[in-house]
Every structure is written in C-alpha cells, then in structure tokens.
Design a protein around this motif. Sequence first.
Motif, short mmCIF file in Angstrom:
data_model
loop_
_atom_site.label_atom_id
_atom_site.label_comp_id
_atom_site.label_asym_id
_atom_site.label_seq_id
_atom_site.Cartn_x
_atom_site.Cartn_y
_atom_site.Cartn_z
N LEU A 198 12.15 -1.18 -3.63
CA LEU A 198 12.45 -2.41 -2.91
C LEU A 198 12.18 -3.64 -3.79
N LEU A 199 11.10 -3.55 -4.58
CA LEU A 199 10.69 -4.69 -5.41
C LEU A 199 11.48 -4.78 -6.72
N HIS A 200 11.75 -3.63 -7.34
CA HIS A 200 12.34 -3.65 -8.69
C HIS A 200 13.42 -2.60 -8.90
N ARG A 201 14.23 -2.39 -7.89
CA ARG A 201 15.39 -1.53 -8.01
C ARG A 201 15.01 -0.09 -8.35
N GLU B 223 3.63 -6.60 -14.01
CA GLU B 223 2.53 -6.68 -13.03
C GLU B 223 2.57 -5.49 -12.08
N ALA B 224 3.77 -5.15 -11.61
CA ALA B 224 3.90 -4.00 -10.71
C ALA B 224 3.53 -2.70 -11.43
N PHE B 225 3.93 -2.58 -12.71
CA PHE B 225 3.61 -1.37 -13.48
C PHE B 225 2.11 -1.13 -13.51
N TRP B 226 1.34 -2.18 -13.81
CA TRP B 226 -0.10 -2.01 -13.90
C TRP B 226 -0.73 -1.70 -12.53
N TYR B 227 -0.12 -2.24 -11.47
CA TYR B 227 -0.64 -1.91 -10.14
C TYR B 227 -0.41 -0.44 -9.81
N TRP B 228 0.81 0.04 -10.06
CA TRP B 228 1.11 1.45 -9.74
C TRP B 228 0.25 2.40 -10.58
N LEU B 229 -0.02 2.03 -11.83
CA LEU B 229 -0.89 2.86 -12.67
C LEU B 229 -2.30 2.90 -12.10
N LYS B 230 -2.80 1.73 -11.71
CA LYS B 230 -4.13 1.67 -11.09
C LYS B 230 -4.18 2.51 -9.83
N LEU B 231 -3.13 2.44 -9.01
CA LEU B 231 -3.09 3.22 -7.78
C LEU B 231 -3.18 4.71 -8.06
N GLY B 232 -2.54 5.16 -9.15
CA GLY B 232 -2.59 6.58 -9.48
C GLY B 232 -3.98 7.09 -9.75
N PHE B 233 -4.89 6.20 -10.20
CA PHE B 233 -6.27 6.61 -10.51
C PHE B 233 -7.22 6.44 -9.32
N ILE B 234 -6.84 5.66 -8.32
CA ILE B 234 -7.76 5.39 -7.21
C ILE B 234 -7.27 5.94 -5.88
N SER B 235 -6.17 6.72 -5.90
CA SER B 235 -5.57 7.16 -4.64
C SER B 235 -6.26 8.40 -4.10
N ARG C 201 -1.92 -9.03 -1.80
CA ARG C 201 -0.88 -9.57 -2.69
C ARG C 201 0.31 -10.14 -1.91
N ARG C 202 0.52 -9.67 -0.68
CA ARG C 202 1.63 -10.10 0.18
C ARG C 202 2.99 -9.90 -0.49
N TRP C 203 3.16 -8.73 -1.10
CA TRP C 203 4.45 -8.40 -1.68
C TRP C 203 5.45 -7.97 -0.62
N ILE C 204 4.95 -7.47 0.52
CA ILE C 204 5.82 -6.99 1.59
C ILE C 204 5.13 -7.25 2.92
N SER C 205 5.92 -7.54 3.94
CA SER C 205 5.34 -7.84 5.25
C SER C 205 4.88 -6.57 5.95
N GLU C 206 4.08 -6.77 6.98
CA GLU C 206 3.55 -5.64 7.75
C GLU C 206 4.68 -4.81 8.37
N ARG C 207 5.63 -5.47 8.99
CA ARG C 207 6.70 -4.73 9.66
C ARG C 207 7.59 -3.97 8.67
N ARG C 208 7.90 -4.59 7.55
CA ARG C 208 8.72 -3.91 6.55
C ARG C 208 7.97 -2.72 5.95
N PHE C 209 6.66 -2.87 5.76
CA PHE C 209 5.83 -1.79 5.26
C PHE C 209 5.87 -0.60 6.22
N LEU C 210 5.68 -0.86 7.52
CA LEU C 210 5.66 0.22 8.51
C LEU C 210 7.04 0.83 8.70
#
Length: 450
Positions: free
Chosen positions: A82-85, A18-30, A49-58
Amino acid sequence: MNEAGTPTDRPEHPGFREAFWYWLKLGFISFGGPAGQISIMHQELVEKRRWISERRFLHALNFCMLLPGPEAQQLAIYLGWLLHRTWGGIVAGVLFVLPSLFILAGLTWIYLDFGDLTLVQGVFAGIKPAVVAIVLFAAWRIGNRALKNNVMWLLAAAAFVAIFVFDVPFPFIVIGAALLGMLGGRWLPGKFQLGGGHGAADQHFGAAVIDDDTPPLAHTRHSHLHLFKLVAIAVALWSLVILLLPAGTLTDMAIFFSKAALVTFGGAYAVLPYVYQGGVETYGWLSGAQMVDGLALGESTPGPLIMVVAFVGYVGGWTHAIFGSDHLFLAGFVAACVATFFTFLPSFVFILAGGPLVESTHGDLKFTAPLSAITAAVVGVILNLALFFGWHVLWPEANAAQPFAGGFEWFAALVALAAFIALWHFNASILHVLGVCAVLGLLHSYLLPL
C-alpha cells in the motif's frame, strides 16, 4: 493538535529507505505470535508513525484473516504494498521472515550438533512441556472466539474425531469444513456469522498518510493485465526453482511445503498436524520428538510460528545428508531455505493479487461462512495436536504399539500445568513462560540428572 490532543497535521509519506529499516527492525522484534506481531505493527504504524489509519489497518487485517497463511506476515506485505507498490510489499514480507530464518537455522545447528549436552537437554526439558501448554491454550483461545453455538461445537468435535480416530489428512478436513460452511451460510446464516475479529475501528490517532478518506492510489486500482502478469511471474518462479533443485529430498520438500502453504487456515497451529504427517510419517525427515523440539524453538524466536517449517527442512536436509556427510550444515541450511521459500511464496501472490480487489471497496468482505466453519474445525485439529505433543512429552518412550510404555514424566506434567495456568489465568506472555520453564528445566537437569 485539536482540543482532544489528537494531531491534525498529516505526516509526510515515508520514503522507501525509511520503510525498509522499519520492516527490518520488525523482523527482529516480532515475538508473541500473530496477536503480538499485529499489535506491534498497530502501535508503530497506526498510533506512532501514522502511516495508515485505524480503519484501513483493520480492513487490511480482515482480508488477511480470510486467507491461508500467516496473517501477520501477510498484513506486513499488504501495508508495504500500500505504501510503496509491489516492491514495498515484497521487501516487507521478506524482511518479516528473513531474520527468523537465520536465527532458527543457527539454533537448529546447535540443537543437532550439541543436542547431547546437559545444558541443551535441560533447556528442552523445560520448554517442551511449556509447548504442550501453549498449544492447549491456543485451542482454548481460538475455541472461545469461534465456538459461539452448537453447530460450531459440532464441527470442532467432528474435526477432532476425523483426525484423531480416522487419521484424515488435514487438507480434507479444511475442504470438508469449507463445503459445510458454504451450505450452512445458505441454510443457517445466523450460525455461520464470522466473529468480531480483532476489534472495531473505534479510535482515531490523528491524520494518517493513508487515511480513511484518502483516494485510491494509482497502483491499488485493479487491472486484469497486472493480475495476469503477477500470477504468471509467480508460477514461472515456482517452476524455475523446482527445476533447479536436485531431484529427491529437496524437490519433495518444495512440493510438500507448497501444498502446506495452501491449507494454513487458522494459523500455524492448525497446519502443524499436516506438517507432522508429511515430515514424520510420509517422508521421515524428522521424528515426532524432534517436531516438538522444533515447535519449542519456533515459539522462542521472532517471526511467524509457521517458521517451524525451516526447522523441519533443516533437520530433513541434515539427516538425509543431501550433500554428503561432510556438508551437513550446508545441507540443513539449503533445505531450510527451500522450506521457507515454498511456504511463503503463495502469501505474496495472495496479497499482491488480491490487494487491488480489496482496495476497490472498503465494505465488508463476503463469503465468511466457510471461514467460520474452517475456524471451528481448526479448534478440533489443534486439540488433537496438543494431545499428540502431550503424549510425546509425558510418555517419551511410548510408541503406537505401546502407547503408555515407559515411566510417566511427572516433572513435565507439573511444568505443563504451571505454564497453562500462567497463560490462562495470569495472562503471562509466551516468551516469559518459555523463559521460566527453560530455567526450571535447567535446574531439574543439574539437580536431578536426566
């Protein structure tokens, strides 16, 4: 849901696929530069998606802002790690730039092979003055955030004079600013405080996979052995690729872009003068006018703007015909890959090596005074870059001996002015500005042939 409508259930930890497909999508829309790319990740990973909190993101973002290199791509590496080593970080970082590499290589081939067509010339006639406005707007935007007192203004002015008048190499400006920042942090701490960055963590979007109170994951704990292995692998990989490259243009590119990767404080606009000095003046991989065209392509494609190094590499491999005159496309593509690999390799090392140290404490990062000084100096460097690009666009026939030779391009000046007003006053997006300016350039080229 609680009474405020905020979700209280914690999402399941995303799988690697799931993360792989998200990162691939991001590469085309960034699109949209660092601010736009960070906003896209925040909206998707924190809010939706709430994979990471606001504070941890910042917290992760603040670390990336302290490093040389593209902060948005480094943030993607950090979150992937952080998500997948380690492999999660590698996949996230690679997919962030891979689509841009192929898109930019294809556009550069069209530019070099069909650049004499009226259609292509018209598009660039509109985009190039827009690039001048974009770089000038970047200087204003960064300066508005960084130049908070007279000391910062003085640093920016000194950097401008150093590079504009004395042609001081960009790395020396960065080193000098950092040293002044270290001293200033001790003597005048109030003048060298880092600005507010990208905002405070004052919102909460519900329980996250990696939340504020999530205990440190096993792979985020610092290990001297892991750090040593990581650095050793990176050095071995760097050395192996260097040894496999044929001596000459490709090895020159490998070494040059490795150095460029270490001085990209302040974003891509700040390092472009250094890339120009090396690519145009030292090695002759491309001309100054082509550098402006490359920035125009970089602005209009997804991925970090520093991907303009792929354009520089492609043009250098093509013009030097490193594989012979019958294999120009292959030469350009391989050189673009070399430029990209050596530019981005340090980013992976910085994040994967420094991430555990950052995760060991969620307090504020220290040593920000040198960064404040570097950011101020970068404003002067970017202003110099805007003047350089403007000179090439408004007086295209000029040279160092005759700086104002040839006619003044009134059409380009009007487009640049309109583009700057759109960005500054109307807060227009860069993509919209580039699109409108490209159409204006086409109309001008067909109604009033160039």
